[in-house]
Write a protein that holds these residues in place. Structure first.
Motif, PDB file in Angstrom:
ATOM      1  N   CYS A   1       0.850  -1.184   0.000  1.00 22.11           N
ATOM      2  CA  CYS A   1       0.000   0.000   0.000  1.00 22.11           C
ATOM      3  C   CYS A   1       0.891   1.242   0.000  1.00 22.11           C
ATOM      4  N   LEU A   2       0.365   2.317  -0.527  1.00 21.30           N
ATOM      5  CA  LEU A   2       1.084   3.581  -0.539  1.00 21.30           C
ATOM      6  C   LEU A   2       0.072   4.697  -0.679  1.00 21.30           C
ATOM      7  N   CYS A   3       0.539   5.927  -0.686  1.00 21.74           N
ATOM      8  CA  CYS A   3      -0.346   7.053  -0.955  1.00 21.74           C
ATOM      9  C   CYS A   3       0.108   7.796  -2.196  1.00 21.74           C
ATOM     10  N   TYR A   4      -0.839   8.020  -3.079  1.00 20.95           N
ATOM     11  CA  TYR A   4      -0.646   8.984  -4.153  1.00 20.95           C
ATOM     12  C   TYR A   4      -1.135  10.322  -3.619  1.00 20.95           C
ATOM     13  N   MET A   5      -1.067  11.343  -4.432  1.00 19.92           N
ATOM     14  CA  MET A   5      -1.538  12.643  -3.981  1.00 19.92           C
ATOM     15  C   MET A   5      -2.526  13.224  -4.980  1.00 19.92           C
ATOM     16  N   HIS A   6      -3.725  13.528  -4.473  1.00 22.95           N
ATOM     17  CA  HIS A   6      -4.775  14.216  -5.190  1.00 22.95           C
ATOM     18  C   HIS A   6      -4.217  15.561  -5.682  1.00 22.95           C
ATOM     19  N   PHE A   7      -4.629  15.999  -6.871  1.00 20.14           N
ATOM     20  CA  PHE A   7      -4.070  17.241  -7.397  1.00 20.14           C
ATOM     21  C   PHE A   7      -4.459  18.464  -6.565  1.00 20.14           C
TER      22      PHE A   7
ATOM     23  N   GLY B   1      -4.168  18.255  -3.328  1.00 25.45           N
ATOM     24  CA  GLY B   1      -3.314  18.161  -2.151  1.00 25.45           C
ATOM     25  C   GLY B   1      -3.765  17.187  -1.090  1.00 25.45           C
ATOM     26  N   LYS B   2      -4.765  16.339  -1.389  1.00 23.53           N
ATOM     27  CA  LYS B   2      -5.205  15.332  -0.424  1.00 23.53           C
ATOM     28  C   LYS B   2      -4.551  13.988  -0.727  1.00 23.53           C
ATOM     29  N   ALA B   3      -4.328  13.220   0.333  1.00 23.47           N
ATOM     30  CA  ALA B   3      -3.768  11.882   0.145  1.00 23.47           C
ATOM     31  C   ALA B   3      -4.794  10.985  -0.544  1.00 23.47           C
ATOM     32  N   VAL B   4      -4.323  10.126  -1.412  1.00 23.92           N
ATOM     33  CA  VAL B   4      -5.152   9.114  -2.076  1.00 23.92           C
ATOM     34  C   VAL B   4      -4.576   7.763  -1.680  1.00 23.92           C
ATOM     35  N   LYS B   5      -5.277   7.052  -0.809  1.00 25.03           N
ATOM     36  CA  LYS B   5      -4.775   5.761  -0.352  1.00 25.03           C
ATOM     37  C   LYS B   5      -4.879   4.748  -1.488  1.00 25.03           C
ATOM     38  N   ALA B   6      -3.829   3.963  -1.656  1.00 27.28           N
ATOM     39  CA  ALA B   6      -3.774   3.058  -2.800  1.00 27.28           C
ATOM     40  C   ALA B   6      -3.119   1.744  -2.409  1.00 27.28           C
ATOM     41  N   SER B   7      -3.502   0.695  -3.119  1.00 24.38           N
ATOM     42  CA  SER B   7      -2.844  -0.607  -2.994  1.00 24.38           C
ATOM     43  C   SER B   7      -2.566  -1.098  -4.403  1.00 24.38           C
ATOM     44  N   ARG B   8      -1.613  -2.006  -4.548  1.00 21.30           N
ATOM     45  CA  ARG B   8      -1.282  -2.440  -5.900  1.00 21.30           C
ATOM     46  C   ARG B   8      -0.788  -3.877  -5.919  1.00 21.30           C
ATOM     47  N   ILE B   9      -1.044  -4.522  -7.047  1.00 18.61           N
ATOM     48  CA  ILE B   9      -0.503  -5.850  -7.316  1.00 18.61           C
ATOM     49  C   ILE B   9      -0.008  -5.865  -8.763  1.00 18.61           C
ATOM     50  N   PHE B  10       0.885  -6.795  -9.056  1.00 21.38           N
ATOM     51  CA  PHE B  10       1.545  -6.859 -10.370  1.00 21.38           C
ATOM     52  C   PHE B  10       0.752  -7.762 -11.308  1.00 21.38           C
ATOM     53  N   ALA B  11      -0.580  -7.617 -11.286  1.00 22.39           N
ATOM     54  CA  ALA B  11      -1.458  -8.612 -11.897  1.00 22.39           C
ATOM     55  C   ALA B  11      -1.460  -8.571 -13.417  1.00 22.39           C
ATOM     56  N   GLY B  12      -1.309  -7.399 -14.017  1.00 22.52           N
ATOM     57  CA  GLY B  12      -1.299  -7.338 -15.471  1.00 22.52           C
ATOM     58  C   GLY B  12      -0.097  -8.073 -16.048  1.00 22.52           C
ATOM     59  N   TYR B  13       1.029  -7.897 -15.408  1.00 19.34           N
ATOM     60  CA  TYR B  13       2.239  -8.602 -15.833  1.00 19.34           C
ATOM     61  C   TYR B  13       2.058 -10.106 -15.659  1.00 19.34           C
ATOM     62  N   GLU B  14       1.535 -10.507 -14.495  1.00 19.34           N
ATOM     63  CA  GLU B  14       1.348 -11.942 -14.253  1.00 19.34           C
ATOM     64  C   GLU B  14       0.356 -12.537 -15.244  1.00 19.34           C
TER      65      GLU B  14
END
Length: 461
Positions: A277-283, A285-298
């Motif tokens: 999980c990580l945070c991106y940033m809304h344009f 200035g708010k945090a955007v909580k995010a999670s990710r998996i490498f599923a397209g590659y897999e």
């Protein structure tokens, strides 16, 4: 009478595009370029910065000559985690290093020992430990390994801000770049992290500027507004924020499948960080909580494995339709299909499956998608919070009927849509500076949606 447009540069790792977008957010002109990569001093491939620079100037020069368009604004979006180091004259001092460049282990150990440890830095900056993908670590490396070059650095600009600088001549820092897995930004304090101040790096980033700001610029005798540039992942979210106020998650699917929740500003936990999980940033200035998996590659790797095993062409699988009976048959064949995934895994269960247990390629492919969706649901729930009513699936998996039906079935209390925005990143980059060039309200039909209902609610994940 010339048509009012915004010129948007959308710079990906492979394709570099320029779009002209009219007041109704239609793309009325498109130009694309690809460059041969060059190599840095260590022989590792990296972006050809001089080719990119020349392309920006040449492309803008050409579209300014088009009599049928009146360019009112220019803005930029690019991939992230990439710094351009400029001297006093605005000339690059180094190659544009690849964010996948291996980070020296000794320097990494030294840094985290000096500033409180990996867990502390990760928590405070909402950034998993990613080596060179933490772009702040690239600048720290330059300071420690090449102090003679670092001493000449007037500005260290993320790539979107460098392209903006080429046209406006103004060095600025933007929150969507500074705030995205860079380890530069303290999300709790909403300011540069203490280590950045201790190393004196903040002076290199230019003036901190809101992402929806513009700079009045004259270029080749033409006056227009220039945006400060955006990180592409944040830009792609903007059309959804402009069109929907009910809380949603955008599941952006490609090589990475990233669940972006702009309605979740909860502080990341150490456990969540360990689960990618990580945070991106809304344009804004708010945090955007995010999670990710490498599923397209897999998906691509396992699809190739299935195609070779059954002697089928991989492209044929793109046209497969969802077969709920096959999913129920697989549930009897593979008992764990009926159990929720209970712990984080970087890969799906399919990577360990023996293909000989499947009677047909279609059966194997349904199981592959089933396994990927199980993994996706676990990742999705890491950022899901109360109030989210919709999930929009953008990108490749949004066009996969098997994936979409299984996703909808697995979360029947949430509306699931396949969504598409033509050139979402470019449209979002134009929307970010809408008020600077467009007198009309943003249109409400930018996004095309296809609803998927839960066909077999008895299926378990």
């Amino acid at each position: 009478m010339p048509k009012t447009v915004a010129a948007i540069f959308d710079v990906g790792k492979t394709n570099k595009k320029l779009f002209l977008i009219d007041e109704n957010y239609n793309i009325v002109y498109e130009r694309s370029a690809r460059f041969v990569e060059t190599k840095d001093e260590d022989g590792e491939v990296c972006e050809n910065l001089e080719s990119l620079r020349s392309s920006v100037f040449d492309s803008l020069h050409q579209v300014l000559q088009l009599k049928e368009y009146d360019i009112k604004a220019v803005n930029f979006s690019t991939y992230g985690a990439s710094f351009v180091y400029l001297d006093e004259k605005g000339e690059p001092l180094t190659p544009l290093y690849n964010y996948l460049k291996e980070y020296p282990e000794a320097l990494k150990v030294e840094f985290y020992a000096k500033y409180g440890g990996e867990a502390k830095i990760s928590l405070e900056t909402a950034s998993p430990i990613l080596g060179s993908l933490n772009s702040g670590m690239q600048l720290y490396r330059l300071k420690k390994e090449k102090p003679e070059i670092f001493a000449k650095v007037k500005y260290a600009l993320h790539l979107p801000q460098y392209l903006s600088y080429l046209i406006s001549g103004k060095a600025v820092a933007d929150i969507t770049s500074i705030g995205c897995h860079t380890q530069l930004w303290n999300f709790g304090k909403n300011e540069y992290h203490d280590w950045v101040l201790a190393e004196g790096l903040q002076e290199k980033f230019g003036t901190f500027t809101p992402a929806d700001s513009v700079i009045e610029t004259k270029f080749e005798g033409k006056n227009f507004e220039v945006g400060v540039g955006l990180h592409d992942s944040s830009a792609a979210l903007i059309p959804y924020l402009a069109n929907f106020s009910v809380p949603f998650i955008l599941l952006s699917t490609g090589t990475w499948c990233i669940s972006l929740n702009p309605f979740n500003q909860d502080v990341l936990t150490e456990d969540e960080l360990k689960q990618d999980c990580l945070c991106y940033m809304h344009f804004k200035g708010k945090a955007v909580k995010a999670s990710r998996i490498f599923a397209g590659y897999e998906h691509e790797v396992q699809l190739k494995r299935i195609a070779e095993h059954f002697d089928r062409a991989a492209y044929l699988f793109k046209h497969l339709q969802f077969n709920p009976g096959m999913i129920l048959k697989l549930a009897n064949k593979i008992p764990e299909n009926q159990i929720l995934q209970t712990e984080f895994s970087e890969k799906s269960a399919f990577t360990e499956r023996d293909l000989s247990i499947f009677q047909t390629a279609e059966e194997a492919y349904h199981q592959l998608i089933f396994d990927l969706v199980k993994q996706q649901i676990y990742s999705l729930k890491l950022v899901l919070n109360q109030g989210v009513k919709r999930i929009f699936v953008d990108g490749g998996f949004g066009k996969n009927a098997i994936y979409m039906h299984l996703l909808a079935t697995s979360i029947p209390d949430i509306e699931v849509y396949a969504s598409s925005v033509s050139q979402a990143t470019a449209i979002g980059t134009a929307l970010a500076i809408h008020d600077a060039w467009n007198p009309n309200p943003p249109p409400s039909d930018i996004i095309q949606l296809k609803y998927y209902s839960a066909i077999q609610r008895s299926l378990q994940f």
